[in-house]
Design an enzyme around this catalytic site. Sequence first.
Site: not given
Ligand code: GNR
Ligand code: NI
Length: 172
Positions: A46, A51, A91-92, A133-134, A137
């Site tokens: 995601g 980001q 998270c990236l 999660h997104e 952000h």
């Molecule tokens: O790549 C991602 N893996 C992930 C694994 C478990 C829960 C959420 C994520 S999102 C993350 C990519 C990212 O940072 N998206 O904002």
């Molecule tokens: Ni993230």
Amino acid sequence: MAKLTILEFPDPRLRKKAVPVDTVDDALRALIDDMFETMYAAPGIGLAATQVDVHRRLLVADVSADKDDPHVFINPEILEKDGVTVTEEGCLSVPGYYEEVKRAEHIRVRYLDRDGREREGEFEGLLAVCVQHEIDHLDGKLFVDYLSEAKRSRIRKKLEKERRHQAAAVVA
Ligand code: GNR
Ligand code: NI
């Protein structure tokens, strides 16, 4: 197409609250394509516009094993949440750290698709976790905010130290 730079914790720009998208046009679709390219290259499941330093309410996701199930959510709104699930999240923007986070298991979301059409969908499993999660952000929130202050500050210090070493390596 272009790969975009991903901001990393504790960059203050990750704390900005994104504003709604007002028009879904070709310029926005070009950004969406760049976000997919960036997400797949990372690789990640995601990516939120925040980001890549674009503070508009837009996210992309693909949780499929074959990376052939792209989803776009513009101006997403969670209408209903149900159940609880715990996932080891990464998270990236917090590279190299993985911690358990508790979130809703099922969500119902209203959003615009890449053609600007209003949609509603129900999601579960990893896609539901990823969308939550997104959306965090887009609200300036990171998964490390669910951890203890001690853990979050340990992660911040390690990332800052790593970045100092990277900067030193570049000038050396
Ligand atoms: O790549 C991602 N893996 C992930 C694994 C478990 C829960 C959420 C994520 S999102 C993350 C990519 C990212 O940072 N998206 O904002
Ligand atoms: Ni993230």
